[in-house]
Design an enzyme around this catalytic site. Structure first.
Site, PDB file in Angstrom:
ATOM      1  N   CYS A  51       0.844  -1.198   0.000  1.00  0.00           N
ATOM      2  CA  CYS A  51       0.000   0.000   0.000  1.00  0.00           C
ATOM      3  C   CYS A  51       0.883   1.253   0.000  1.00  0.00           C
ATOM      4  CB  CYS A  51      -0.920  -0.006   1.218  1.00  0.00           C
ATOM      5  SG  CYS A  51      -2.063   1.409   1.254  1.00  0.00           S
ATOM      6  N   ASP A  53       0.392   3.781   1.691  1.00  0.00           N
ATOM      7  CA  ASP A  53       0.340   4.366   3.035  1.00  0.00           C
ATOM      8  C   ASP A  53       1.749   4.667   3.567  1.00  0.00           C
ATOM      9  OD1 ASP A  53       0.119   4.548   5.989  1.00  0.00           O
ATOM     10  OD2 ASP A  53      -1.971   4.008   5.631  1.00  0.00           O
ATOM     11  N   ARG A  55       2.900   4.807   6.345  1.00  0.00           N
ATOM     12  CA  ARG A  55       3.318   4.062   7.539  1.00  0.00           C
ATOM     13  C   ARG A  55       3.784   2.642   7.213  1.00  0.00           C
ATOM     14  NH1 ARG A  55      -2.384   5.066  10.265  1.00  0.00           N
ATOM     15  NH2 ARG A  55      -2.883   4.452   8.108  1.00  0.00           N
ATOM     16  N   HIS A 107      -2.288  -4.069   4.942  1.00  0.00           N
ATOM     17  CA  HIS A 107      -2.086  -3.653   6.346  1.00  0.00           C
ATOM     18  C   HIS A 107      -3.423  -3.345   7.000  1.00  0.00           C
ATOM     19  CE1 HIS A 107      -2.688   0.803   5.886  1.00  0.00           C
ATOM     20  NE2 HIS A 107      -2.456   0.485   4.625  1.00  0.00           N
ATOM     21  N   CYS A 110      -6.160  -0.042   6.844  1.00  0.00           N
ATOM     22  CA  CYS A 110      -5.975   0.553   5.505  1.00  0.00           C
ATOM     23  C   CYS A 110      -7.177   1.445   5.145  1.00  0.00           C
ATOM     24  CB  CYS A 110      -5.816  -0.558   4.470  1.00  0.00           C
ATOM     25  SG  CYS A 110      -5.499   0.072   2.806  1.00  0.00           S
TER      26      CYS A 110
HETATM   27 ZN    ZN Z   1      -3.481   1.162   2.966  1.00  0.00          ZN
END
Ligand code: ZN
Length: 218
Positions: A51, A53, A55, A107, A110
């Site tokens: 992803c 993302d 993080r 994750h 998400c």
């Molecule tokens: Zn995500």
């Protein structure tokens, strides 16, 4: 990999460039020939599909360095067989870099999966997240038996990663690699933002036997 030294809100282009200089200094102190070696070429054994993302950075969370992992990231680590970007990355990884493993890592928490579970329009991304709604529909019996919203959310994250790994296995690229005897395994993992730990979802594709008949091309 450097530990974080400043708060996210204080990051700007100047701090990023300074951070780069600091990182180079640290890396060279540990290994003076690091960049010279890396500049000669790459032989990563792993393709990571994760992803976007902020993080979930592939290298940091697996304690690896530049050169170790070839990476493709998009919102919610979705694998769609018509995505030329993903197919190009996969083709290069499998046929040129000869990676041994393809890992689709979702994750928990998400945002894309959460949005797909809801019915509120978000914008053009609704069409991308629609792929996750298709995962829900494919597993609708299981999903409808889960009453707790958090558990439902977590399970859809897992199923989306498993579906992604399955879609990787079904591509002509991976099937051709297996047909020619190339060593290649496909995995589905999920990362926890709360603990930093990765869980193996026990999906493994490693030969044409792992491809459903309807998707077989050979
Ligand atoms: Zn995500």
């Amino acid at each position: 990999m450097c530990a974080k030294k400043i708060e996210s809100l204080d990051i700007n282009c100047d701090t990023l460039l300074q951070g780069n200089k600091d990182w180079v200094k640290e890396v060279l102190e540990a290994d003076p020939g690091f960049f010279e070696k890396l500049s000669a070429g790459q032989t990563p054994p792993v393709l990571w599909i994760g992803c976007s993302d902020s993080r979930v950075p592939a290298n940091q969370i697996t304690n690896t360095m530049p050169g170790d992992i070839f990476v493709h990231r998009n919102i919610s680590n979705i694998v769609v067989h018509t995505d030329m970007n993903m197919l190009s990355v996969l083709d290069y990884s499998v046929n040129v870099l000869k990676v041994k493993h393809v890992i689709v890592c979702g994750h928990y928490g998400c945002g894309g999966v959460k949005a797909a579970l809801e019915n509120k329009p978000v914008g053009i991304i609704d069409n991308w997240l629609r792929n996750i709604k298709d995962v829900y529909r494919t597993h609708i019996r299981e999903m409808e038996t889960i009453k707790d919203p958090e558990q439902k959310f977590d399970r859809l994250v897992e199923l989306n990663a498993i579906n992604g790994a399955s879609n990787v296995s079904n591509t002509s690229i991976v099937q051709n690699a297996w047909a020619s005897g190339q060593e290649l395994s496909v995995h589905a993992w999920v990362y926890s933002l709360k603990t930093g730990l990765i869980k193996d979802l026990k999906f493994t594709g490693s030969s044409l036997d792992d491809v459903s008949d309807v998707f077989k091309l050979t």
